[in-house]
Design a protein around this motif. Structure first.
Motif, PDB file in Angstrom:
ATOM      1  N   MET A 109      15.558  -2.837  -3.682  1.00 29.54           N
ATOM      2  CA  MET A 109      14.560  -2.270  -2.762  1.00 29.54           C
ATOM      3  C   MET A 109      13.282  -3.098  -2.774  1.00 29.54           C
ATOM      4  SD  MET A 109      12.912  -0.001  -5.321  1.00 29.54           S
ATOM      5  CE  MET A 109      13.480   0.195  -7.000  1.00 29.54           C
ATOM      6  N   GLY A 110      13.327  -4.242  -3.451  1.00 31.26           N
ATOM      7  CA  GLY A 110      12.210  -5.186  -3.381  1.00 31.26           C
ATOM      8  C   GLY A 110      11.004  -4.826  -4.219  1.00 31.26           C
ATOM      9  N   CYS A 111      11.220  -4.150  -5.339  1.00 28.62           N
ATOM     10  CA  CYS A 111      10.066  -3.766  -6.175  1.00 28.62           C
ATOM     11  C   CYS A 111       9.498  -4.974  -6.929  1.00 28.62           C
ATOM     12  CB  CYS A 111      10.442  -2.655  -7.152  1.00 28.62           C
ATOM     13  SG  CYS A 111      11.490  -3.179  -8.515  1.00 28.62           S
ATOM     14  N   HIS A 118       5.903   0.721  -0.097  1.00 28.33           N
ATOM     15  CA  HIS A 118       5.601  -0.719  -0.126  1.00 28.33           C
ATOM     16  C   HIS A 118       4.112  -0.933  -0.379  1.00 28.33           C
ATOM     17  CE1 HIS A 118       9.612  -2.025   1.105  1.00 28.33           C
ATOM     18  NE2 HIS A 118       9.619  -0.997   1.924  1.00 28.33           N
ATOM     19  N   TRP A 138      15.176   5.198   2.138  1.00 23.25           N
ATOM     20  CA  TRP A 138      16.051   4.192   1.522  1.00 23.25           C
ATOM     21  C   TRP A 138      17.256   4.879   0.902  1.00 23.25           C
ATOM     22  CZ3 TRP A 138      17.726   2.954  -3.473  1.00 23.25           C
ATOM     23  CH2 TRP A 138      18.183   1.640  -3.671  1.00 23.25           C
ATOM     24  N   PRO A 198      16.572  -0.378 -11.875  1.00 26.90           N
ATOM     25  CA  PRO A 198      17.121   0.992 -11.853  1.00 26.90           C
ATOM     26  C   PRO A 198      18.372   1.104 -10.992  1.00 26.90           C
ATOM     27  CG  PRO A 198      15.264   0.835 -10.368  1.00 26.90           C
ATOM     28  CD  PRO A 198      15.363  -0.503 -11.037  1.00 26.90           C
ATOM     29  N   HIS A 221      11.226   4.563 -10.107  1.00 32.28           N
ATOM     30  CA  HIS A 221      10.912   3.238 -10.649  1.00 32.28           C
ATOM     31  C   HIS A 221       9.595   2.738 -10.050  1.00 32.28           C
ATOM     32  CE1 HIS A 221      11.961  -0.522 -12.604  1.00 32.28           C
ATOM     33  NE2 HIS A 221      11.641  -1.162 -11.498  1.00 32.28           N
ATOM     34  N   VAL A 226      10.922   4.393  -0.486  1.00 33.46           N
ATOM     35  CA  VAL A 226      10.382   3.175  -1.099  1.00 33.46           C
ATOM     36  C   VAL A 226       8.973   2.970  -0.559  1.00 33.46           C
ATOM     37  CG1 VAL A 226      10.604   0.675  -1.328  1.00 33.46           C
ATOM     38  CG2 VAL A 226      12.622   2.089  -1.442  1.00 33.46           C
ATOM     39  N   LEU A 277      10.014   3.121  -6.125  1.00 32.19           N
ATOM     40  CA  LEU A 277      11.062   4.001  -5.602  1.00 32.19           C
ATOM     41  C   LEU A 277      10.763   5.435  -6.030  1.00 32.19           C
ATOM     42  CD1 LEU A 277      13.802   4.289  -4.154  1.00 32.19           C
ATOM     43  CD2 LEU A 277      14.901   3.908  -6.349  1.00 32.19           C
ATOM     44  N   ALA A 320       4.109  -6.587  -0.285  1.00 30.84           N
ATOM     45  CA  ALA A 320       3.101  -5.527  -0.179  1.00 30.84           C
ATOM     46  C   ALA A 320       1.713  -6.148  -0.220  1.00 30.84           C
ATOM     47  CB  ALA A 320       3.271  -4.532  -1.321  1.00 30.84           C
ATOM     48  N   ALA A 357       6.815  -2.760  -4.942  1.00 33.87           N
ATOM     49  CA  ALA A 357       7.267  -1.511  -4.321  1.00 33.87           C
ATOM     50  C   ALA A 357       7.620  -0.504  -5.413  1.00 33.87           C
ATOM     51  CB  ALA A 357       8.493  -1.758  -3.447  1.00 33.87           C
ATOM     52  N   TYR A 369      15.435   9.277  -0.931  1.00 30.85           N
ATOM     53  CA  TYR A 369      14.723   8.215  -1.630  1.00 30.85           C
ATOM     54  C   TYR A 369      13.678   7.614  -0.680  1.00 30.85           C
ATOM     55  CZ  TYR A 369      17.997   7.871  -5.586  1.00 30.85           C
ATOM     56  OH  TYR A 369      18.737   8.107  -6.706  1.00 30.85           O
ATOM     57  N   TYR A 373       9.662  -7.880   1.828  1.00 33.12           N
ATOM     58  CA  TYR A 373       8.415  -7.446   2.458  1.00 33.12           C
ATOM     59  C   TYR A 373       7.327  -7.517   1.383  1.00 33.12           C
ATOM     60  CZ  TYR A 373       4.784  -4.460   4.379  1.00 33.12           C
ATOM     61  OH  TYR A 373       3.583  -3.976   4.823  1.00 33.12           O
ATOM     62  N   THR A 421       2.430   2.487   2.941  1.00 28.05           N
ATOM     63  CA  THR A 421       3.532   2.392   3.902  1.00 28.05           C
ATOM     64  C   THR A 421       4.816   2.657   3.131  1.00 28.05           C
ATOM     65  OG1 THR A 421       3.772   0.013   3.570  1.00 28.05           O
ATOM     66  CG2 THR A 421       2.430   0.701   5.434  1.00 28.05           C
TER      67      THR A 421
END
Lengths: 188, 80
Positions: free
Chosen positions: B41-43, A130, A107, B21, A175, A128, A182, B63, A180, A126, B61, A103
């Motif tokens: 971005m929630g990594c 998930h 972004w 980043p 990244h 992202v 990027l 994963a 998640a 970009y 969120y 998914t």
């Protein structure tokens, strides 16, 4: 230009009130994996072993093989879908295609006005990612992210975008993280 | 994204600052401060890298994590 409603809808689907702490130990996943855990883990182990062996034998050439495999798969899957010129619609189409495996959402950093960014002569978006079956496989096997298995996803996305829009594209890792990743979809 | 740093736990190592980043964190007075939380971005790389487990993300969120061995998790929860 991407429509606000689609973006809002997409962002809303990834917004929760969940509080995540480092020390949390998960008690459940959605859906519960108990019934399929052994099979799933078996597939993950097998995939990990294939990729590890491929890397040992082919070295850096492994990336080219997996990228090519992913790209073929992307073209193959997307050829049954409606052709579109609009990248936004293509991404929408792609998110439907990938549901259950990956998914993603479009972004942008805070200082950018649009999701389609033009910078240093490049036009890119970009993304992202998930949920990702590649990331899960790598973490199951204790392998690093960003290697040949990630190239399959790159190829998959690029192949599907090319097939749907007819435009050449490239995907780059910006990244990788445990929750998640990027990525930058460069449009040509 | 609402990011909170436990300032008592943070050791000011700066790993989150280097790893992010999108330059979400900055070190101020020896403590990490999320200066650009909207860029997150929630990594959750910062969670993984933080030696003090001083970070908390709200509105994340999560994963899917089917790679987790639930039997191990259940056992850990019994022990802890």
């Amino acid at each position: 230009m991407m429509t606000a409603s689609y973006i809002d809808e997409l962002h809303e689907s990834f917004h929760t009130d969940i509080v995540y702490r480092s020390e949390d130990i998960p008690l459940e996943c959605t859906p519960r994996p108990s019934e399929m855990e052994e099979t799933l883990h078996g597939v993950m182990k097998l995939n990990g072993l294939i990729i590890r062996s491929l890397e040992e034998i082919a070295g850096r050439g492994a990336n080219a093989v997996t990228y090519r495999a992913g790209k073929k798969f992307g073209h193959e899957i997307a050829k049954y879908f409606q052709k579109r010129d609009d990248v936004e619609e293509a991404l929408h189409e792609l998110s439907d295609l990938l549901r259950g495996q990956y998914t993603f959402e479009v972004w942008k950093p805070e200082d950018k006005e649009n999701f389609i960014i033009e910078e240093d002569g490049q036009t890119f978006i970009y993304l992202v990612f998930h949920d990702c079956i590649v990331r899960q496989t790598l973490r199951r096997n204790g392998q690093e992210q960003g290697g040949p298995l990630c190239q399959t996803l790159f190829g998959y996305v690029v192949g599907a975008i090319e097939e749907i829009t007819g435009r050449r594209a490239k995907l780059e890792i910006v990244h990788t993280g445990p929750n998640a990743c990027l990525k930058k979809l460069i449009l040509k | 994204m609402d990011i909170r740093v436990d300032t008592d736990a943070c050791v000011g190592c700066g790993l989150c600052v280097k790893d992010c980043p999108m330059d979400v964190y900055e070190l101020r007075d020896g403590v990490s401060v999320p200066v650009k939380p909207k860029n997150c971005m929630g990594c959750l790389s910062c969670h993984e890298i933080c030696p003090a487990q001083a970070l908390e993300h709200r509105g994340i969120y999560p994963a899917r994590r089917h790679y987790i061995d639930m039997r191990v998790c259940e056992m850990l929860n019994r022990v802890i």
